[in-house]
Scaffold this active site. Structure first.
Site, PDB file in Angstrom:
ATOM      1  N   ASP A 193      13.583  57.514  24.199  1.00  0.00           N
ATOM      2  CA  ASP A 193      13.818  56.170  24.711  1.00  0.00           C
ATOM      3  C   ASP A 193      14.580  55.301  23.724  1.00  0.00           C
ATOM      4  O   ASP A 193      15.243  54.339  24.110  1.00  0.00           O
ATOM      5  CB  ASP A 193      12.473  55.519  25.054  1.00  0.00           C
ATOM      6  CG  ASP A 193      12.639  54.141  25.667  1.00  0.00           C
ATOM      7  OD1 ASP A 193      13.349  54.024  26.676  1.00  0.00           O
ATOM      8  OD2 ASP A 193      12.067  53.176  25.124  1.00  0.00           O
ATOM      9  N   MET A 274      11.178  47.766  28.987  1.00  0.00           N
ATOM     10  CA  MET A 274      12.368  46.992  29.353  1.00  0.00           C
ATOM     11  C   MET A 274      13.622  47.440  28.604  1.00  0.00           C
ATOM     12  O   MET A 274      14.700  46.891  28.830  1.00  0.00           O
ATOM     13  CB  MET A 274      12.123  45.502  29.062  1.00  0.00           C
ATOM     14  CG  MET A 274      11.042  44.869  29.920  1.00  0.00           C
ATOM     15  SD  MET A 274      11.451  44.911  31.681  1.00  0.00           S
ATOM     16  CE  MET A 274      12.936  43.918  31.713  1.00  0.00           C
ATOM     17  N   ARG A 275      13.494  48.432  27.720  1.00  0.00           N
ATOM     18  CA  ARG A 275      14.666  48.840  26.949  1.00  0.00           C
ATOM     19  C   ARG A 275      15.777  49.361  27.863  1.00  0.00           C
ATOM     20  O   ARG A 275      16.961  49.138  27.613  1.00  0.00           O
ATOM     21  CB  ARG A 275      14.269  49.889  25.910  1.00  0.00           C
ATOM     22  CG  ARG A 275      15.430  50.290  25.006  1.00  0.00           C
ATOM     23  CD  ARG A 275      15.004  51.217  23.884  1.00  0.00           C
ATOM     24  NE  ARG A 275      14.317  50.490  22.834  1.00  0.00           N
ATOM     25  CZ  ARG A 275      13.060  50.708  22.465  1.00  0.00           C
ATOM     26  NH1 ARG A 275      12.351  51.639  23.080  1.00  0.00           N
ATOM     27  NH2 ARG A 275      12.501  50.020  21.498  1.00  0.00           N
ATOM     28  N   ALA A 276      15.407  50.074  28.924  1.00  0.00           N
ATOM     29  CA  ALA A 276      16.413  50.625  29.828  1.00  0.00           C
ATOM     30  C   ALA A 276      17.245  49.521  30.475  1.00  0.00           C
ATOM     31  O   ALA A 276      18.466  49.643  30.612  1.00  0.00           O
ATOM     32  CB  ALA A 276      15.744  51.482  30.899  1.00  0.00           C
ATOM     33  N   VAL A 279      19.673  48.151  27.810  1.00  0.00           N
ATOM     34  CA  VAL A 279      20.737  49.113  27.509  1.00  0.00           C
ATOM     35  C   VAL A 279      21.728  49.195  28.664  1.00  0.00           C
ATOM     36  O   VAL A 279      22.946  49.245  28.456  1.00  0.00           O
ATOM     37  CB  VAL A 279      20.140  50.499  27.191  1.00  0.00           C
ATOM     38  CG1 VAL A 279      21.237  51.556  27.109  1.00  0.00           C
ATOM     39  CG2 VAL A 279      19.360  50.454  25.888  1.00  0.00           C
TER      40      VAL A 279
END
Length: 666
Positions: A193, A274-276, A279
């Site tokens: 991730d 929430m990283r997706a 990104v």
């Protein structure tokens, strides 16, 4: 200086090239993880990327490549003045698989720090890569704590080195690129991730494209400089496009409609955190800038999803990475308007994966399965030869740890006790080579008796190299877990084999979590075979297990002897990694002369070499012969039934081999 293969001359890897270029335009995307089989130009493309990056302005003489326009106020080589700036090419720094933590983050001279109070810091690879590219080939083979350090520095843009009260911080902003071959093992989901984008690469199956690959490679090998000159115009055009995209990037508009599509897509594919979303937003913006546009379009969001989401869908080692493109298109279409927001995932929410109820209970879509006879032996299959179609594995469950007795010194992991670089301090010893972990109290005790003879006059200790003591630490190691699975006719009753496969899958999942290597030996018919040589790829072991057919006699001795051969070879290859033998059988031995006696001798051979072992007893039915228990005694190990394994009651199954051996001798 050698001439690198031109980036624009790489054939058939458009997705890889695009992902790399997008990170060159917007480094805050978070880097690229390149997954694929060997020989697919992964390393070639990454190494060629550095030549396309614009030159960087640096403070002259600064080992940390500080920007003269905004020098780092905490730079160990600072403070800097605005004079003395120079331009140089962007660096590409490679992190070797065997690198130590000190080589990565840098090292403090502890002796000078204690004796003189001086922060003598030797920069590591993170400092060298600042404002450039950090390339990690075979990133999945790095120790986990190194990957953690690496990804933390990439996320924070800084590296911290703290040891015995001495602290150093420096900037570490770089484009992170990792490559890996999934056959050699996977990264943990939480580490996956942390990479912004991922790309799957494979060699083309088109003959014309393969011909062109060979033609270009041969031309480059014959005349590297001449080949590079022929591609100079294309390289220059891409370099200028990167510069233009960087300048346009701050002006690109990411509207509410595109943000809604990004959020809906991440929700539909059930990615964690929430990283997706972040990104995807950065990637879509970079795509628009790369194409010279001022607004993010739906096609940018779609391409960003294909690059940013596949590796975030993988939650355990048995999940295949990937993205359902039909579901992606449907989600983007449904979230394009401002009317309502229907559930884009549908009732199953999982991209069309079949549920366990899709087929009849205990059945198999590949054909009818023979019923088991009352004595536990299967009736012959319609196909003849006594071989049964592979049974589907039962649902895996959580298993408690099986450990190897004693204290080892193998690779860092999470299974058995071991002397490691990280863990609790258990003592002190004289350092061999460079000091890495100081034992302060032991160092002071060693130096104290000599202070008067050394003429100490001030408050500080007078230290010599011989006074320094290294902290001895104990943590956990990863082991080689070798599964020896009985696939004979006595195991072929469908419900039994399904339960057996489910148990082995559970232990494989446990091995993945504990950073073990795994291997798989199977035996049936007249012989045993190594279905999977020892590897870090537990998903490869799971795939081999899933397709395992059953039937025939039970050459138990052959299976144990084959395991003995595998362990002997692995001891030569990796002598520090200890082994745990897991034999999955009902204990029967048939076929050939004196099969029971041969199996006993093979088991005693393994027991004499103190191989830690567990026998998973698969015998079922109201009458049990206890053959697996006798096998465990001859191995010097422990037996556990499938029911005990599933009941989560297997803590402490592997006893100390020496204790077991002494009790058996008594």
């Amino acid at each position: 200086m050698s001439t690198r293969f031109p980036f624009t001359a790489v054939v058939g890897q458009q997705d890889l090239q695009l992902a790399l270029l997008l990170n060159a335009v917007a480094p805050n995307i978070g880097g690229v993880l390149v997954r694929g089989e060997k020989g697919t130009a992964k390393s070639t493309a990454v190494r060629a990327l550095a030549a396309l990056l614009p030159q960087v302005e640096v403070v002259a003489g600064c080992r940390f490549s500080c920007d003269p326009a905004s020098p780092d106020p905490t730079c160990p080589d600072g403070p800097h003045t605005v004079e003395g700036a120079e331009a140089r090419d962007a660096r590409m720094v490679e992190l070797p698989v065997g690198a130590s933590e000190d080589r990565l983050v840098g090292a403090l001279d502890i002796e000078r720090a204690l004796a003189e109070g001086v922060k003598a810091f030797e920069p590591g690879l993170l400092a060298a890569a600042n404002r450039g590219i950090l390339y990690v080939d075979e990133v999945n083979l790095l120790h986990d704590h190194l990957v953690d350090v690496l990804l933390d520095a990439a996320a924070m843009g800084a590296s911290y080195v703290e040891r015995e009260g001495v602290s150093v911080r420096h900037a570490a902003r770089f484009l992170l690129v990792g490559t890996m071959n999934p056959e050699e093992g996977e990264l943990r989901p939480q580490l996956l991730d942390r990479f912004g984008l991922t790309v799957e690469v494979a060699a083309s199956r088109e003959p014309d494209q393969r011909v062109e690959v060979v033609r270009r490679r041969l031309a480059y090998d014959d005349d590297p400089a001449g080949f590079a000159a022929r591609w100079a115009d294309e390289e220059s055009a891409v370099r200028q496009r990167v510069v233009a995209a960087r300048e346009l990037l701050p002006k690109v508009r990411l509207g509410d409609g595109a943000l809604k599509q990004i959020a809906a897509t991440c929700a539909a594919f059930e990615v964690d955190g929430m990283r997706a979303d972040i990104v995807m937003a950065r990637t879509a913006t970079a795509l628009a800038a790369w194409d010279g546009r001022g607004d993010v379009l739906a096609e940018d969001v779609r391409q960003a999803a294909l690059l940013a989401l596949p590796h975030r869908r993988r939650r355990n080692p048995f999940d295949a990475p990937g993205l359902d493109e039909e579901k992606l298109d449907r989600t983007l279409e449904e979230s394009a308007g401002d009317d309502d927001d229907p559930d884009p995932g549908g009732p199953d929410g999982g991209g069309g994966q079949p549920s366990p109820e899709d087929g009849p209970q205990g059945g198999d879509t590949g054909g009818a399965q023979p019923e088991s006879a009352e004595d536990g032996e299967p009736r012959p299959a319609a196909g003849g030869a006594g071989e049964q179609a592979p049974a589907r594995a039962a649902e895996p469950f959580r298993a408690k740890a099986l450990t190897v007795p004693g204290v080892g010194a193998g690779a860092a992991g999470r299974r058995s006790r071991a002397r490691t670089e990280r863990g609790r301090t258990t003592g002190a010893l004289r350092p061999r080579g460079a000091l890495t972990k100081l034992h302060m109290a032991a160092t002071v005790r060693a130096a104290a008796p000599h202070q008067r003879a050394r003429g100490r006059s001030g408050p500080g200790l007078v230290l010599r190299r011989d006074d320094l003591r290294q902290a001895a630490r104990e943590g956990r190691e990863g082991n080689l877990v070798l599964f020896v699975v009985d696939a004979s006719g006595s195991m072929a009753a469908r419900q039994r084999m399904s339960a057996v496969k489910g148990a082995v899958l559970s232990l494989l999942l446990d091995a993945y979590q504990r950073r073990d290597k795994v291997g798989l030996v199977t035996f049936r018919g007249a012989a045993a075979e190594v279905a999977l040589p020892p590897t870090s790829s537990v998903d490869a072991a799971a795939a081999r297990l899933e397709s395992l057919p059953t039937g025939g006699r039970t050459p138990l001795a052959a299976g144990l002897l084959k395991a003995h051969d595998v362990l002997r070879v692995e001891r030569l290859r990796d002598p520090s990694r200890r082994a745990l033998l897991v034999v999955v059988t009902d204990g029967r031995a048939t076929g050939g002369p004196e099969p029971v006696a041969l199996a006993g001798r093979a088991a005693r051979l393994l027991g004499a070499e103190s191989v830690a072992s567990v026998v998973v007893d698969c015998e079922s039915g109201p009458v049990r012969l206890g053959l697996a228990g006798r096998l465990a005694q001859e191995l010097g190990g422990t037996a556990v039934t499938l029911e005990e394994l599933r009941a989560d009651a297997i803590a402490g199954l592997v006893r100390d081999v020496r204790g077991t051996t002494s009790r058996r001798a008594a």
